[in-house]
Design an enzyme around this catalytic site. Structure first.
Site, PDB file in Angstrom:
ATOM      1  N   CYS A   2       0.826  -1.220   0.000  1.00  0.00           N
ATOM      2  CA  CYS A   2       0.000   0.000   0.000  1.00  0.00           C
ATOM      3  C   CYS A   2       0.857   1.265   0.000  1.00  0.00           C
ATOM      4  O   CYS A   2       0.403   2.330  -0.425  1.00  0.00           O
ATOM      5  CB  CYS A   2      -0.928   0.004   1.206  1.00  0.00           C
ATOM      6  SG  CYS A   2      -1.929  -1.483   1.332  1.00  0.00           S
ATOM      7  N   HIS A  22      -3.736   6.743   3.416  1.00  0.00           N
ATOM      8  CA  HIS A  22      -4.045   5.484   2.738  1.00  0.00           C
ATOM      9  C   HIS A  22      -5.495   5.109   3.067  1.00  0.00           C
ATOM     10  O   HIS A  22      -5.927   5.177   4.214  1.00  0.00           O
ATOM     11  CB  HIS A  22      -3.074   4.401   3.213  1.00  0.00           C
ATOM     12  CG  HIS A  22      -3.441   3.036   2.729  1.00  0.00           C
ATOM     13  ND1 HIS A  22      -3.787   2.786   1.427  1.00  0.00           N
ATOM     14  CD2 HIS A  22      -3.547   1.844   3.385  1.00  0.00           C
ATOM     15  CE1 HIS A  22      -4.074   1.505   1.293  1.00  0.00           C
ATOM     16  NE2 HIS A  22      -3.945   0.922   2.470  1.00  0.00           N
ATOM     17  N   ASN A  61     -10.199  -0.668  -0.158  1.00  0.00           N
ATOM     18  CA  ASN A  61      -8.742  -0.519  -0.083  1.00  0.00           C
ATOM     19  C   ASN A  61      -8.131  -0.982  -1.405  1.00  0.00           C
ATOM     20  O   ASN A  61      -8.165  -2.170  -1.723  1.00  0.00           O
ATOM     21  CB  ASN A  61      -8.225  -1.365   1.091  1.00  0.00           C
ATOM     22  CG  ASN A  61      -6.726  -1.281   1.278  1.00  0.00           C
ATOM     23  OD1 ASN A  61      -6.013  -0.738   0.431  1.00  0.00           O
ATOM     24  ND2 ASN A  61      -6.239  -1.817   2.382  1.00  0.00           N
TER      25      ASN A  61
HETATM   26  N1  ACO Z   1     -18.518 -10.019   8.162  1.00  0.00           N
HETATM   27  C1  ACO Z   1     -18.914 -10.440   9.382  1.00  0.00           C
HETATM   28  N2  ACO Z   1     -18.053 -10.813  10.334  1.00  0.00           N
HETATM   29  C2  ACO Z   1     -16.743 -10.756  10.036  1.00  0.00           C
HETATM   30  C3  ACO Z   1     -16.272 -10.329   8.796  1.00  0.00           C
HETATM   31  C4  ACO Z   1     -17.219  -9.958   7.841  1.00  0.00           C
HETATM   32  N3  ACO Z   1     -16.858  -9.536   6.610  1.00  0.00           N
HETATM   33  N4  ACO Z   1     -14.932 -10.368   8.792  1.00  0.00           N
HETATM   34  C5  ACO Z   1     -14.556 -10.806   9.992  1.00  0.00           C
HETATM   35  N5  ACO Z   1     -15.645 -11.076  10.748  1.00  0.00           N
HETATM   36  C6  ACO Z   1     -15.696 -11.571  12.111  1.00  0.00           C
HETATM   37  C7  ACO Z   1     -14.461 -12.368  12.449  1.00  0.00           C
HETATM   38  O1  ACO Z   1     -14.589 -13.700  12.018  1.00  0.00           O
HETATM   39  C8  ACO Z   1     -14.444 -12.257  13.953  1.00  0.00           C
HETATM   40  O2  ACO Z   1     -15.356 -13.186  14.465  1.00  0.00           O
HETATM   41  P1  ACO Z   1     -15.019 -14.018  15.794  1.00  0.00           P
HETATM   42  O3  ACO Z   1     -14.845 -12.973  16.865  1.00  0.00           O
HETATM   43  O4  ACO Z   1     -16.228 -14.870  15.972  1.00  0.00           O
HETATM   44  O5  ACO Z   1     -13.762 -14.740  15.478  1.00  0.00           O
HETATM   45  C9  ACO Z   1     -15.008 -10.877  14.195  1.00  0.00           C
HETATM   46  O6  ACO Z   1     -15.706 -10.490  13.004  1.00  0.00           O
HETATM   47  C10 ACO Z   1     -13.949  -9.840  14.457  1.00  0.00           C
HETATM   48  O7  ACO Z   1     -14.668  -8.740  14.887  1.00  0.00           O
HETATM   49  P2  ACO Z   1     -13.957  -7.444  15.390  1.00  0.00           P
HETATM   50  O8  ACO Z   1     -12.819  -7.792  16.300  1.00  0.00           O
HETATM   51  O9  ACO Z   1     -14.988  -6.535  15.909  1.00  0.00           O
HETATM   52  O10 ACO Z   1     -13.389  -6.889  14.041  1.00  0.00           O
HETATM   53  P3  ACO Z   1     -12.512  -5.619  13.935  1.00  0.00           P
HETATM   54  O11 ACO Z   1     -13.197  -4.480  14.599  1.00  0.00           O
HETATM   55  O12 ACO Z   1     -11.101  -5.893  14.300  1.00  0.00           O
HETATM   56  O13 ACO Z   1     -12.564  -5.347  12.385  1.00  0.00           O
HETATM   57  C11 ACO Z   1     -11.182  -5.464  10.478  1.00  0.00           C
HETATM   58  C12 ACO Z   1     -11.930  -6.258  11.528  1.00  0.00           C
HETATM   59  C13 ACO Z   1     -12.158  -4.643   9.668  1.00  0.00           C
HETATM   60  C14 ACO Z   1     -10.453  -6.421   9.559  1.00  0.00           C
HETATM   61  C15 ACO Z   1     -10.174  -4.516  11.179  1.00  0.00           C
HETATM   62  O14 ACO Z   1      -9.380  -5.237  12.082  1.00  0.00           O
HETATM   63  C16 ACO Z   1      -9.302  -3.807  10.204  1.00  0.00           C
HETATM   64  O15 ACO Z   1      -9.739  -3.008   9.418  1.00  0.00           O
HETATM   65  N6  ACO Z   1      -7.979  -4.022  10.266  1.00  0.00           N
HETATM   66  C17 ACO Z   1      -7.062  -3.423   9.331  1.00  0.00           C
HETATM   67  C18 ACO Z   1      -6.999  -4.335   8.196  1.00  0.00           C
HETATM   68  C19 ACO Z   1      -6.703  -3.632   6.936  1.00  0.00           C
HETATM   69  O16 ACO Z   1      -7.033  -2.506   6.705  1.00  0.00           O
HETATM   70  N7  ACO Z   1      -6.094  -4.394   6.090  1.00  0.00           N
HETATM   71  C20 ACO Z   1      -5.805  -3.920   4.822  1.00  0.00           C
HETATM   72  C21 ACO Z   1      -4.394  -4.048   4.522  1.00  0.00           C
HETATM   73  S1  ACO Z   1      -3.357  -3.161   5.577  1.00  0.00           S
HETATM   74  C22 ACO Z   1      -3.583  -1.681   5.104  1.00  0.00           C
HETATM   75  O17 ACO Z   1      -3.884  -1.416   3.978  1.00  0.00           O
HETATM   76  C23 ACO Z   1      -3.500  -0.727   6.140  1.00  0.00           C
END
Ligand code: ACO
Length: 327
Positions: free
Chosen positions: A113, A254, A284
């Site tokens: 990214c 980003h 993203n």
């Molecule tokens: N729909 C429903 N539930 C989901 C989904 C979905 N699409 N994806 C994950 N879940 C579930 C998981 O399985 C997990 O369930 P569990 O607790 O039963 O195991 C739960 O949701 C996780 O929930 P939260 O902890 O509330 O999720 P969080 O608030 O951490 O959000 C997310 C997850 C959106 C991935 C967040 O951590 C995030 O945005 N992280 C950064 C990731 C990112 O941006 N990556 C891109 C590349 S890096 C970059 O570009 C910066």
């Protein structure tokens, strides 16, 4: 004094829109979960003929037109991607052929990214060394080609698209241009976000637990690191230039997740009207996220001549950083 300046920007998005409602039909997710956790409503997914080099070339044509330059004027073409058309040759060479930019030399850089911001810094340094150069920097991704469409943790987050900027030397006495950058990486944290690619044909070097050619991600750890590391880079860069966050006219972060952006905004003390986001519509797009946002901000009149613009970036590697430019 020699200083690289952005002469034109351009972007191109695939036609097809994939909405959260459509994703509800593909994996166990919901519009409300995606929107509340990420801020994303829809993303673009490349369709027939929209190969990465085609979309990238269109973004580049628009940037060149905005700069009143032609492909023949380009001396160097740098393309940042983590979803290349092929492993070999570089996607930059495919784009060069599309554009007929035959006076250029072309190569890819891989900084996830952060790739476009790394590319702008690279271009800036080439131009400082050879002020006559015109450098085309492109961030382009077809992340849909690397997606496990059964994995709800990742497939709701990413999208396809391309953005570009052409850089040259600022005219004598001009104040505008690239002021400086604070770029960093930490390879110890590679396993927070990675794509293994095709399996090794050398049995001795096969990965023990090959997960397929898909994006693998530890979302919560990335989230924490993204905010902390971008904040650090921005503060260090501002301090180096004896600037305060209040001096910034527009911050283009980003476009990964609105909660990361809001967290960063609060920690830095930037007011909401000084932060540009479009991730709601595109998700993203990795290396393409900042150049698409920069081009939209430019075309919407959100950046005025003389404005101080701050880019901040974060991605796999880990790679991250901040870059300051006067428009
Ligand atoms: N729909 C429903 N539930 C989901 C989904 C979905 N699409 N994806 C994950 N879940 C579930 C998981 O399985 C997990 O369930 P569990 O607790 O039963 O195991 C739960 O949701 C996780 O929930 P939260 O902890 O509330 O999720 P969080 O608030 O951490 O959000 C997310 C997850 C959106 C991935 C967040 O951590 C995030 O945005 N992280 C950064 C990731 C990112 O941006 N990556 C891109 C590349 S890096 C970059 O570009 C910066």
């Amino acid at each position: 004094m020699t200083r690289a300046v952005i002469l034109g920007t351009g972007s191109c998005l695939p036609e097809r829109i994939l909405t959260n409602a459509e994703l509800e039909q593909m994996v166990d997710t919901s519009d409300s979960w995606i929107l509340s956790r990420t801020g994303i409503s829809e993303r673009r997914i490349a369709g027939p003929g929209e190969h990465i080099h085609k979309v990238a070339a269109q973004a580049a044509r628009r940037a060149l037109a905005a700069a009143q330059l032609t492909p023949a004027d380009v001396d160097l073409l740098v393309l940042a991607t983590v979803s290349p058309h092929m492993l070999m040759p570089s996607t930059a060479c495919f784009v060069q052929a599309e554009l007929k930019a035959f006076n250029a030399f072309a190569y890819d850089i891989s900084a996830a990214c952060a790739g476009f911001t790394y590319g702008i810094d690279l271009a800036s340094k080439y131009i400082c060394a050879q002020p006559d150069m015109k450098v085309l920097v492109i961030g382009a991704e077809n992340l849909s080609t690397r997606m496990n469409w059964q994995d709800r943790n990742t497939c709701v987050l990413f999208g396809d698209g391309a953005g570009a900027a052409v850089l040259g030397n600022a005219a004598e006495g001009e104040e505008r241009g690239i002021f400086g950058a604070k770029l960093q990486s930490d390879g110890r944290l590679w396993n927070l976000l990675y794509t293994e690619g095709p399996p090794s044909m050398n049995k001795d070097l096969q990965l023990p637990d090959w997960k397929g050619p898909y994006i693998q991600m530890n979302g919560s750890e990335l989230f924490k690191n993204a905010v902390r590391l971008m904040e650090g880079a921005v503060k260090e860069l501002l301090a180096q230039h004896h600037l305060d966050i209040a001096d910034i006219d527009l911050m283009i972060p980003h476009q990964a997740n609105i909660r990361i952006v809001n967290n960063l905004k609060e920690r830095l003390g930037v007011s909401a009207d000084k932060v540009f986001t479009n991730l709601n519509r595109y998700g993203n797009t990795s290396s393409a996220s900042i150049p698409i946002a920069l081009d939209e901000a430019n075309r919407e009149g959100r950046i005025r001549p003389g404005d101080l613009v701050l880019l901040c970036t974060f991605g796999a590697g880990l790679t991250w950083g901040a870059l300051l430019l006067r428009w």
